[in-house]
Design an enzyme around this catalytic site. Structure first.
Site, PDB file in Angstrom:
ATOM      1  N   ASP A  11       0.863  -1.183   0.000  1.00  0.00           N
ATOM      2  CA  ASP A  11       0.000   0.000   0.000  1.00  0.00           C
ATOM      3  C   ASP A  11       0.895   1.227   0.000  1.00  0.00           C
ATOM      4  O   ASP A  11       2.068   1.163   0.404  1.00  0.00           O
ATOM      5  CB  ASP A  11      -0.920   0.010   1.218  1.00  0.00           C
ATOM      6  CG  ASP A  11      -1.914   1.177   1.186  1.00  0.00           C
ATOM      7  OD1 ASP A  11      -2.298   1.594   0.089  1.00  0.00           O
ATOM      8  OD2 ASP A  11      -2.281   1.683   2.256  1.00  0.00           O
ATOM      9  N   SER A  12       0.334   2.341  -0.417  1.00  0.00           N
ATOM     10  CA  SER A  12       1.100   3.585  -0.403  1.00  0.00           C
ATOM     11  C   SER A  12       1.360   4.063   1.015  1.00  0.00           C
ATOM     12  O   SER A  12       2.231   4.912   1.228  1.00  0.00           O
ATOM     13  CB  SER A  12       0.356   4.671  -1.189  1.00  0.00           C
ATOM     14  OG  SER A  12      -0.923   4.900  -0.618  1.00  0.00           O
ATOM     15  N   CYS A  74      -4.194  -1.340  -2.159  1.00  0.00           N
ATOM     16  CA  CYS A  74      -4.290   0.101  -2.350  1.00  0.00           C
ATOM     17  C   CYS A  74      -5.214   0.323  -3.537  1.00  0.00           C
ATOM     18  O   CYS A  74      -4.940  -0.154  -4.645  1.00  0.00           O
ATOM     19  CB  CYS A  74      -2.905   0.688  -2.642  1.00  0.00           C
ATOM     20  SG  CYS A  74      -2.884   2.435  -3.095  1.00  0.00           S
ATOM     21  N   GLU A 159      -4.325   9.588   8.780  1.00  0.00           N
ATOM     22  CA  GLU A 159      -2.895   9.390   8.973  1.00  0.00           C
ATOM     23  C   GLU A 159      -2.312  10.332  10.016  1.00  0.00           C
ATOM     24  O   GLU A 159      -1.212  10.106  10.512  1.00  0.00           O
ATOM     25  CB  GLU A 159      -2.163   9.529   7.637  1.00  0.00           C
ATOM     26  CG  GLU A 159      -2.550   8.438   6.647  1.00  0.00           C
ATOM     27  CD  GLU A 159      -1.436   8.073   5.695  1.00  0.00           C
ATOM     28  OE1 GLU A 159      -0.508   8.879   5.524  1.00  0.00           O
ATOM     29  OE2 GLU A 159      -1.507   6.967   5.123  1.00  0.00           O
ATOM     30  N   CYS A 193     -11.288   2.749  -0.120  1.00  0.00           N
ATOM     31  CA  CYS A 193      -9.939   3.116   0.307  1.00  0.00           C
ATOM     32  C   CYS A 193      -9.697   2.355   1.590  1.00  0.00           C
ATOM     33  O   CYS A 193     -10.547   2.352   2.492  1.00  0.00           O
ATOM     34  CB  CYS A 193      -9.820   4.618   0.534  1.00  0.00           C
ATOM     35  SG  CYS A 193      -8.216   5.123   1.238  1.00  0.00           S
ATOM     36  N   HIS A 195      -7.923   2.944   4.049  1.00  0.00           N
ATOM     37  CA  HIS A 195      -7.858   3.753   5.266  1.00  0.00           C
ATOM     38  C   HIS A 195      -9.227   3.902   5.937  1.00  0.00           C
ATOM     39  O   HIS A 195      -9.330   4.018   7.159  1.00  0.00           O
ATOM     40  CB  HIS A 195      -7.360   5.174   4.943  1.00  0.00           C
ATOM     41  CG  HIS A 195      -5.898   5.288   4.681  1.00  0.00           C
ATOM     42  ND1 HIS A 195      -5.297   4.735   3.578  1.00  0.00           N
ATOM     43  CD2 HIS A 195      -4.908   5.910   5.374  1.00  0.00           C
ATOM     44  CE1 HIS A 195      -4.008   5.024   3.598  1.00  0.00           C
ATOM     45  NE2 HIS A 195      -3.745   5.723   4.673  1.00  0.00           N
TER      46      HIS A 195
END
Length: 275
Positions: A11-12, A74, A159, A193, A195
């Protein structure tokens, strides 16, 4: 079976750890390497050629570590780089290895979660603008009406560990309201996503109770289990010592701290330098 043939998960940043957690719970016997390209995250607003370049560099690195199979956990990389890597790079450089994404497994099952035939997709600008979900869902469920909403502030909030604070409510309400305004019949929302599952408590409070909210972790984990069952030649090549390794291109202490929230247990990472 090879001595060192883990499943690679990329993942990024941190979000793919939610998918990794679900995969490791579903398939605990295998070895895994997770790579987060945190130094260059987020990918969401980057142009296609940059995302492709970054993703290919990370795929190359995971293959160099012995991986036979890689999951792009991702959505942005799956939307903008996966097909090119599968069609151009793998045949030339890694004909016996495989790279899979997170979009197709979701598109294959999303129709089973809606009665109104109207579904919403919430993702980064890169994922939404790519139109990948529209194309993939159309293949399996052409009768569905699919509405998309980009949520550019959600990844920064998550994040920076601000996602459960009261200040995040404004952006949750803004993007959710914008999605529902497109069609009041939406009864299923996909968090496109990795996240976004960390926002579930707020999303469940905002969305009406009749709306099903789908996260990708269990969907991708079940799809991978099915893939391995259908491809025993790949499954036999994977090593099984239950080892998990974590790597990041970013700061180690930050990755260990934030990544532990995403993965659900304390993790210790190693540094990797990418070209």
């Amino acid at each position: 079976m090879l001595q060192n043939a883990p499943i690679g998960i990329f993942d990024s940043g941190y979000g793919g750890l939610t998918v990794f957690r679900a995969i490791a719970d579903r398939l605990p016997a295998y070895d895994y390497i997770y790579l987060g390209d945190n130094a260059r995250s987020p990918y969401g607003d980057q142009p296609f050629d940059v995302i492709y370049k970054y993703t290919l560099e990370c795929v190359d690195w995971l293959f160099s570590q012995g991986c036979e199979l890689i999951i792009l956990a991702c959505n942005t990389a799956s939307a903008k780089a996966l097909r090119t890597i599968q069609e151009r790079d793998l045949p030339l450089k890694y004909p016996n290895k495989r790279v899979l994404g997170v979009i197709r497994p979701t598109a294959e099952i999303i129709g089973g979660f809606t009665e109104s035939k109207s579904v919403g997709i919430m993702g980064t600008r890169g994922t939404v603008n790519s139109g990948s979900y529209l194309l993939e869902i159309q293949k399996f469920f052409p009768e569905l009406n699919v509405f998309q909403q980009s949520c550019p502030m959600w990844v920064p909030l998550i994040e920076n560990n601000e996602y459960l604070q009261p200040g995040a409510d404004f952006f949750v309400e803004e993007y959710c309201s914008a999605l529902l305004a497109q069609d009041e019949a939406i009864d299923c929302v996909l968090l496109a996503c990795t996240h976004y599952p960390l926002l579930l408590p707020k999303l469940e409070n905002f969305f009406p109770s009749n709306i099903k909210i789908l996260s990708q972790g269990s969907i991708v984990a079940n799809s991978l289990a099915d893939y391995l069952a259908r491809h025993p030649e790949m499954e036999k090549r994977l090593s099984k010592t239950r080892e998990k390794k974590f790597y990041t291109s970013g700061d180690l202490s930050s990755f260990n701290q934030h990544g532990s929230h995403f993965f659900g247990e304390l993790i210790t990472s190693n540094k990797v330098i990418l070209d």
